[in-house]
Scaffold this active site. Structure first.
Site, mmCIF file in Angstrom:
data_model
loop_
_atom_site.group_PDB
_atom_site.id
_atom_site.type_symbol
_atom_site.label_atom_id
_atom_site.label_comp_id
_atom_site.label_asym_id
_atom_site.label_seq_id
_atom_site.Cartn_x
_atom_site.Cartn_y
_atom_site.Cartn_z
ATOM 1 N N LYS A 55 0.621 -1.369 0.525
ATOM 2 C CA LYS A 55 -0.150 0.083 -0.032
ATOM 3 C C LYS A 55 0.718 1.368 0.308
ATOM 4 O O LYS A 55 0.943 2.362 -0.913
ATOM 5 C CB LYS A 55 -0.726 0.200 0.743
ATOM 6 C CG LYS A 55 -1.656 0.948 1.303
ATOM 7 C CD LYS A 55 -2.470 1.893 0.550
ATOM 8 C CE LYS A 55 -3.238 3.205 0.865
ATOM 9 N NZ LYS A 55 -4.580 3.717 -0.051
ATOM 10 N N ASN A 106 1.537 4.550 -3.336
ATOM 11 C CA ASN A 106 1.524 6.027 -2.999
ATOM 12 C C ASN A 106 2.307 6.716 -3.725
ATOM 13 O O ASN A 106 2.115 7.354 -3.942
ATOM 14 C CB ASN A 106 0.836 6.611 -1.831
ATOM 15 C CG ASN A 106 -0.276 5.493 -1.886
ATOM 16 O OD1 ASN A 106 -1.373 6.284 -2.900
ATOM 17 N ND2 ASN A 106 -1.546 6.499 -0.620
ATOM 18 N N CYS A 148 -3.068 10.702 1.529
ATOM 19 C CA CYS A 148 -2.543 9.256 1.085
ATOM 20 C C CYS A 148 -1.175 9.707 0.103
ATOM 21 O O CYS A 148 0.271 9.680 1.491
ATOM 22 C CB CYS A 148 -3.270 8.904 -0.178
ATOM 23 S SG CYS A 148 -4.444 8.181 1.232
ATOM 24 N N TYR A 197 -7.904 19.696 -2.131
ATOM 25 C CA TYR A 197 -6.112 18.727 -2.480
ATOM 26 C C TYR A 197 -6.625 17.886 -4.069
ATOM 27 O O TYR A 197 -5.747 17.785 -4.806
ATOM 28 C CB TYR A 197 -6.088 17.537 -1.869
ATOM 29 C CG TYR A 197 -6.280 16.699 -1.721
ATOM 30 C CD1 TYR A 197 -6.260 15.174 -2.692
ATOM 31 C CD2 TYR A 197 -7.644 16.202 -0.832
ATOM 32 C CE1 TYR A 197 -6.314 14.222 -2.753
ATOM 33 C CE2 TYR A 197 -7.771 14.658 -0.911
ATOM 34 C CZ TYR A 197 -7.320 13.485 -2.243
ATOM 35 O OH TYR A 197 -8.401 12.842 -2.057
ATOM 36 N N LYS A 221 -3.187 23.706 -13.798
ATOM 37 C CA LYS A 221 -3.884 22.408 -13.764
ATOM 38 C C LYS A 221 -4.114 22.323 -15.974
ATOM 39 O O LYS A 221 -4.383 20.748 -15.915
ATOM 40 C CB LYS A 221 -5.503 22.205 -13.303
ATOM 41 C CG LYS A 221 -5.172 22.132 -11.843
ATOM 42 C CD LYS A 221 -4.470 21.157 -11.336
ATOM 43 C CE LYS A 221 -4.926 19.949 -11.233
ATOM 44 N NZ LYS A 221 -3.994 19.359 -11.124
#
Ligand SMILES: NC(=O)c1ccc[n+]([C@@H]2O[C@H](COP(=O)([O-])OP(=O)(O)OC[C@H]3O[C@@H](n4cnc5c(N)ncnc54)[C@H](O)[C@@H]3O)[C@@H](O)[C@H]2O)c1
Length: 406
Positions: A201, A205, A255, A314, A395
């Protein structure tokens, strides 16, 4: 009956999903306000399909309470932040939840930790607590780790369609718990040992953090020498074995911006690449600040209150603002005494920062420079309203030729 502990962004949808498929579920959270809201029939955050799922779970008798329940199966989804100084995982919420379960659970109960934990957390902290309390692991209780991969904005779909991992000491118990997840999970469920589940896990990330950092570093290189980073990544990704993610104004959330620190904290001498990636991603809000300064100079705008920041969350189309690049940017601005910048986010309905507007048009009326920090669909569908503004688009969603980029 399954008792889900912690009803935040992960615990609530998980509890609702299990209840939808006909399993008796009780959700427990020590936040009284949150439990009251759920018991009033309201969900506690915005997420596509969550309200509908909530109704289905209610129809199947899901209950919400502040009390832990005596039962045979527990799923823990409490926070796992990192300690700011050491960068190691702060296991206090997980340990506290395990302790409360031990106070009440049936003999042979399965305790499934869904919270993201660094490799070795169960060995170092959880087993210790259980043994100190005089419980025999494998007889009195069984330990499992089933980390969660769902992404806010697409949680309900991903709960049903993502592959999952179950780490356990005992393969028979793992198979039993696989049966529970199979109620709703249509994808592959991999069974492994606990440490591999913990590590995989965190690795997932960390991989994404490093890939984003590479894109961000490319953006800085391209900015210095007037190249178009988006065009370069687009072309490079045509190579069959290249898959570079997109650059952006920073990495936030609970995360990707957190989990790599667990590895840095635990393996400080071995994590050069991971640490550098973290630093690059953390440097992006400062890079955005530099871009704002350049644009203000170019247009001879001296008043920072003429700058408007679009987006506080976020990521796009969610209301979660934890560790968001905009909050990081505002911190940097504070350090430079740059007060008065205007803020708007259509998803954030409570005022959480100074000069935050609740109405988009009022916000636009006050500003000359618009900095797009989050690519919410809202702004994509309202491009006509921002025409005429000086735009810094971090973005790459704005199609106007004169929009400035990262
Ligand atoms: N949010 C995400 O997108 C995401 C994705 C994958 C994994 N995770 C991981 O899932 C875990 C939970 O994250 P989250 O975003 O749902 O957190 P969250 O802060 O939204 O929710 C956690 C909830 O646990 C409750 N809680 C804390 N300690 C408790 C205790 N001892 N007993 C009962 N309730 C308690 C809190 O009141 C809170 O409501 C974390 O480990 C996180 O890293 C999160």
């Amino acid at each position: 009956m399954i008792n889900i502990i912690g009803l935040g962004y992960i615990g609530l949808p998980t509890a609702l999903m299990i209840a939808k498929y006909g399993v008796k579920v009780v959700g427990t959270d020590y936040n009284i306000e949150l439990i009251t809201t759920l018991n009033e029939g309201k969900v506690t955050f915005e997420e596509k399909g969550l309200k509908e799922l909530f109704q289905e779970a209610i129809a199947n008798g899901i209950e919400f309470t502040t009390e832990y329940q005596k039962t045979h199966t527990y799923i823990i989804a409490v926070p796992t932040p990192y300690l700011k100084e050491s960068k190691k995982l702060d296991s206090k919420y997980v340990v506290s939840a395990v302790n409360s379960i031990l106070d009440i659970c049936e003999k042979g109960a399965a305790i499934i930790i869904e919270s993201t934990i660094s490799p070795g957390t169960i060995d170092k902290y959880v087993r210790l607590v259980i043994e100190e309390r005089g419980f025999v692991i494998g007889e009195d209780v069984h330990l499992l780790h089933a980390p969660e991969r769902i992404i806010p904005g697409n949680m309900i779909f991903e709960l049903e369609n993502n592959s999952r991992t179950i780490g356990a000491d005992n393969p028979e118990i793992a198979e039993k718990i696989k049966g529970l997840y199979s109620h709703f999970c249509k994808a592959e469920i991999v069974i492994t040992d606990i440490r591999s589940a913990e590590m995989s896990k965190v690795v997932e990330n960390t991989y994404r953090d490093i890939n984003i950092a590479f894109a961000n570093e490319l953006a800085k290189i391209c900015r210095t020498d007037k190249m178009n980073v988006y065009e370069i990544i687009r072309i490079a990704n045509k190579h069959p074995r290249v898959d570079i993610l997109q650059p952006g104004p920073g990495v936030g959330g609970h995360c990707i911006s957190v989990d790599p620190w667990f590895l840095v904290g635990d393996y400080p001498d071995l994590t050069n690449l991971i640490l550098t990636a973290r630093k690059i991603n953390d440097s992006m809000p400062r890079h955005v600040l530099g871009r704002i300064r350049d644009i203000m100079r170019k247009h001879d705008i001296k008043d920072i209150s003429k700058v408007g920041i679009y987006g506080l969350t976020y990521k796009e189309n969610v209301d979660d603002t934890r560790e968001s690049p905009t909050l990081q940017l505002l911190e940097r601005m504070d350090e430079h005494l740059a007060f008065g910048v205007k803020i708007f986010d259509p998803f954030v309905k409570k005022r959480i920062v100074d000069h935050q507007f609740m109405n988009f048009e009022d916000f636009l009326n006050e500003i000359e420079i618009l900095v797009i920090m989050v690519g919410h669909d809202h702004i994509k569908y309202n491009m006509n309203l921002i025409k005429g503004k000086i735009i810094l688009d971090t973005k790459n969603i704005c199609t106007f030729d004169d929009a400035y980029k990262l």
